[in-house]
Design an enzyme around this catalytic site. Structure first.
Site, PDB file in Angstrom:
ATOM      1  N   ASP A   1      46.512  30.988  48.276  1.00 60.94           N
ATOM      2  CA  ASP A   1      45.154  30.763  47.749  1.00 60.94           C
ATOM      3  C   ASP A   1      45.227  29.955  46.458  1.00 60.94           C
ATOM      4  O   ASP A   1      45.155  30.501  45.368  1.00 60.94           O
ATOM      5  CB  ASP A   1      44.532  32.158  47.510  1.00 60.94           C
ATOM      6  CG  ASP A   1      43.145  32.115  46.920  1.00 60.94           C
ATOM      7  OD1 ASP A   1      42.473  31.072  47.018  1.00 60.94           O
ATOM      8  OD2 ASP A   1      42.714  33.148  46.365  1.00 60.94           O
ATOM      9  N   LEU A   2      45.394  28.620  46.602  1.00 64.47           N
ATOM     10  CA  LEU A   2      45.535  27.764  45.408  1.00 64.47           C
ATOM     11  C   LEU A   2      44.306  26.888  45.174  1.00 64.47           C
ATOM     12  O   LEU A   2      44.241  26.175  44.172  1.00 64.47           O
ATOM     13  CB  LEU A   2      46.804  26.901  45.514  1.00 64.47           C
ATOM     14  CG  LEU A   2      48.123  27.682  45.592  1.00 64.47           C
ATOM     15  CD1 LEU A   2      49.312  26.726  45.675  1.00 64.47           C
ATOM     16  CD2 LEU A   2      48.297  28.612  44.397  1.00 64.47           C
ATOM     17  N   LYS A   3      43.358  26.883  46.096  1.00 63.97           N
ATOM     18  CA  LYS A   3      42.048  26.222  45.918  1.00 63.97           C
ATOM     19  C   LYS A   3      42.168  24.800  45.363  1.00 63.97           C
ATOM     20  O   LYS A   3      41.656  24.491  44.279  1.00 63.97           O
ATOM     21  CB  LYS A   3      41.151  27.053  44.988  1.00 63.97           C
ATOM     22  CG  LYS A   3      40.873  28.469  45.461  1.00 63.97           C
ATOM     23  CD  LYS A   3      39.843  29.149  44.579  1.00 63.97           C
ATOM     24  CE  LYS A   3      39.486  30.551  45.007  1.00 63.97           C
ATOM     25  NZ  LYS A   3      40.554  31.541  44.814  1.00 63.97           N
TER      26      LYS A   3
ATOM     27  N   THR B   1      31.969  33.016  44.111  1.00 60.16           N
ATOM     28  CA  THR B   1      31.014  34.125  43.940  1.00 60.16           C
ATOM     29  C   THR B   1      30.697  34.372  42.460  1.00 60.16           C
ATOM     30  O   THR B   1      29.745  35.061  42.141  1.00 60.16           O
ATOM     31  CB  THR B   1      31.533  35.429  44.589  1.00 60.16           C
ATOM     32  OG1 THR B   1      32.913  35.577  44.261  1.00 60.16           O
ATOM     33  CG2 THR B   1      31.382  35.397  46.087  1.00 60.16           C
TER      34      THR B   1
ATOM     35  N   LYS C   1      48.063  37.815  50.412  1.00 55.08           N
ATOM     36  CA  LYS C   1      47.468  36.657  49.724  1.00 55.08           C
ATOM     37  C   LYS C   1      48.196  36.438  48.409  1.00 55.08           C
ATOM     38  O   LYS C   1      48.287  37.338  47.579  1.00 55.08           O
ATOM     39  CB  LYS C   1      45.982  36.879  49.452  1.00 55.08           C
ATOM     40  CG  LYS C   1      45.349  35.693  48.695  1.00 55.08           C
ATOM     41  CD  LYS C   1      43.837  35.792  48.630  1.00 55.08           C
ATOM     42  CE  LYS C   1      43.334  36.507  47.405  1.00 55.08           C
ATOM     43  NZ  LYS C   1      43.360  35.706  46.164  1.00 55.08           N
TER      44      LYS C   1
ATOM     45  N   ASP D   1      40.908  17.733  44.098  1.00 57.70           N
ATOM     46  CA  ASP D   1      41.308  16.528  43.357  1.00 57.70           C
ATOM     47  C   ASP D   1      40.950  15.331  44.232  1.00 57.70           C
ATOM     48  O   ASP D   1      40.290  15.496  45.267  1.00 57.70           O
ATOM     49  CB  ASP D   1      42.822  16.597  43.045  1.00 57.70           C
ATOM     50  CG  ASP D   1      43.186  15.825  41.779  1.00 57.70           C
ATOM     51  OD1 ASP D   1      42.686  14.698  41.612  1.00 57.70           O
ATOM     52  OD2 ASP D   1      43.968  16.354  40.967  1.00 57.70           O
TER      53      ASP D   1
ATOM     54  N   GLY E   1      41.971  43.581  47.520  1.00 56.24           N
ATOM     55  CA  GLY E   1      42.914  43.665  46.410  1.00 56.24           C
ATOM     56  C   GLY E   1      43.008  45.072  45.861  1.00 56.24           C
ATOM     57  O   GLY E   1      43.719  45.926  46.416  1.00 56.24           O
ATOM     58  N   ARG E   2      42.263  45.328  44.773  1.00 57.20           N
ATOM     59  CA  ARG E   2      42.404  46.592  44.051  1.00 57.20           C
ATOM     60  C   ARG E   2      42.214  47.871  44.866  1.00 57.20           C
ATOM     61  O   ARG E   2      42.900  48.852  44.578  1.00 57.20           O
ATOM     62  CB  ARG E   2      41.486  46.566  42.819  1.00 57.20           C
ATOM     63  CG  ARG E   2      42.031  45.621  41.746  1.00 57.20           C
ATOM     64  CD  ARG E   2      40.973  45.172  40.785  1.00 57.20           C
ATOM     65  NE  ARG E   2      39.977  44.330  41.437  1.00 57.20           N
ATOM     66  CZ  ARG E   2      38.905  43.827  40.830  1.00 57.20           C
ATOM     67  NH1 ARG E   2      38.687  44.104  39.565  1.00 57.20           N
ATOM     68  NH2 ARG E   2      38.065  43.063  41.489  1.00 57.20           N
TER      69      ARG E   2
HETATM   70  O1  C5P Z   1      40.609  43.368  43.915  1.00 50.62           O
HETATM   71  P1  C5P Z   1      39.618  42.731  44.830  1.00 50.62           P
HETATM   72  O2  C5P Z   1      39.514  43.401  46.191  1.00 50.62           O
HETATM   73  O3  C5P Z   1      38.266  42.497  44.197  1.00 50.62           O
HETATM   74  O4  C5P Z   1      40.277  41.298  45.117  1.00 50.62           O
HETATM   75  C1  C5P Z   1      39.623  40.295  45.832  1.00 50.62           C
HETATM   76  C2  C5P Z   1      40.473  39.058  45.881  1.00 50.62           C
HETATM   77  O5  C5P Z   1      39.733  38.010  46.502  1.00 50.62           O
HETATM   78  C3  C5P Z   1      40.901  38.518  44.515  1.00 50.62           C
HETATM   79  O6  C5P Z   1      42.188  37.914  44.679  1.00 50.62           O
HETATM   80  C4  C5P Z   1      39.852  37.483  44.195  1.00 50.62           C
HETATM   81  O7  C5P Z   1      40.330  36.477  43.346  1.00 50.62           O
HETATM   82  C5  C5P Z   1      39.571  36.922  45.592  1.00 50.62           C
HETATM   83  N1  C5P Z   1      38.262  36.277  45.755  1.00 50.62           N
HETATM   84  C6  C5P Z   1      37.077  36.926  45.518  1.00 50.62           C
HETATM   85  N2  C5P Z   1      35.883  36.262  45.708  1.00 50.62           N
HETATM   86  C7  C5P Z   1      35.891  34.979  46.108  1.00 50.62           C
HETATM   87  C8  C5P Z   1      37.088  34.308  46.354  1.00 50.62           C
HETATM   88  C9  C5P Z   1      38.283  35.007  46.166  1.00 50.62           C
HETATM   89  O8  C5P Z   1      37.051  38.094  45.184  1.00 50.62           O
HETATM   90  N3  C5P Z   1      34.732  34.362  46.327  1.00 50.62           N
END
Ligand code: C5P
Length: 232
Positions: A59-61, A119, A32, A64, A210-211
């Site tokens: 993921d540019l959301k 969220t 992503k 407009d 992510g993390r």
């Molecule tokens: O590090 P982590 O697992 O929390 O990363 C989750 C990823 O999903 C991040 O890039 C975050 O911006 C994205 N995201 C999110 N909740 C959303 C939409 C996107 O955590 N509702």
């Protein structure tokens, strides 16, 4: 496309993201790319990661007026990503325009999914700032239904909502779910989390992680653990 683990590459430079991806010498993760990396490095980083053999969720959301989104999506369709997204709050007309823009002359296009309510928005801020007074659950399902009616392929949602979204919009309608954590891992700033195994049981189609992977001592092992729990 089947179930897969999407790694959120929330880095701010090409050097950081390529150093991270270089660790994956076996299976190449679905990646992503979000605003941070895209705005830092531009479309070239998308082409470069794609050329290394990764699938990409851009993921540019977008949000407009329909004409602007149609034209922006037409530009993004040239990047040959696998999934991209927009805000359902832009209305069905905007979502339909986005699909038109994204569809290439040969009829192919990346999957297009919608963000419903972020969220980070809770019931209170939705009521006070957005003047939306329906319960959050209903709002999310309504936005999901609008996205489905506009012809989109799915939505981004919490894994806790994935089952309900499938009940409401059909099993084919994709649920892409962040907020995933290992049972023995750090939750960080995510509030409503689920393990990869639980997300699989509830029917998520893709988990975005992510993390738990990017900050792990051994990112490849953490990724393989996600895949084993979620896909295999
Ligand atoms: O590090 P982590 O697992 O929390 O990363 C989750 C990823 O999903 C991040 O890039 C975050 O911006 C994205 N995201 C999110 N909740 C959303 C939409 C996107 O955590 N509702």
């Amino acid at each position: 496309m089947g179930k897969d683990v999407i790694v959120a590459c929330d880095f701010s430079s090409k050097e950081q993201v390529l150093t991270f991806l270089d660790k994956f010498t076996g299976r190449k993760p679905f990646v992503k790319i979000g605003m941070e990396l895209y705005y830092a490095e531009g479309p070239g980083i998308v082409r470069e990661i794609k050329a290394r053999g990764h699938k990409i969720f851009l993921d540019l959301k977008l949000h407009d007026i329909p004409n602007t989104v149609r034209k922006a999506m037409a530009v993004l369709s040239n990047l040959d990503v696998d999934i991209t997204n927009l805000h359902a709050a832009g209305t069905k007309n905007m979502m339909k325009a986005a699909l038109e823009g994204l569809t290439r002359p040969d009829g192919t296009r990346p999957l297009l999914i919608a963000v419903t309510q972020l969220t980070s928005t809770d019931q209170e801020s939705m009521e006070s700032d957005l003047m939306i007074h329906a319960p959050m659950d209903e709002v999310v399902m309504h936005y999901a239904k609008c996205a489905e009616e506009a012809g989109l392929d799915g939505i981004v949602c919490s894994p806790l909502e994935a089952g309900k979204v499938h009940d409401c919009c059909g099993r084919h309608f994709l649920t892409v779910t962040p907020g995933v954590r290992f049972a023995d891992g750090d939750v960080g700033d995510q509030k409503r989390v689920m393990t990869p195994a639980a997300a699989r049981k509830i029917g998520s189609d893709y988990i975005v992680v992510g993390r738990p992977i990017t900050a792990a001592a051994d990112p490849v092992a953490a990724y393989e653990r996600c895949v084993a729990e979620f896909c295999d």
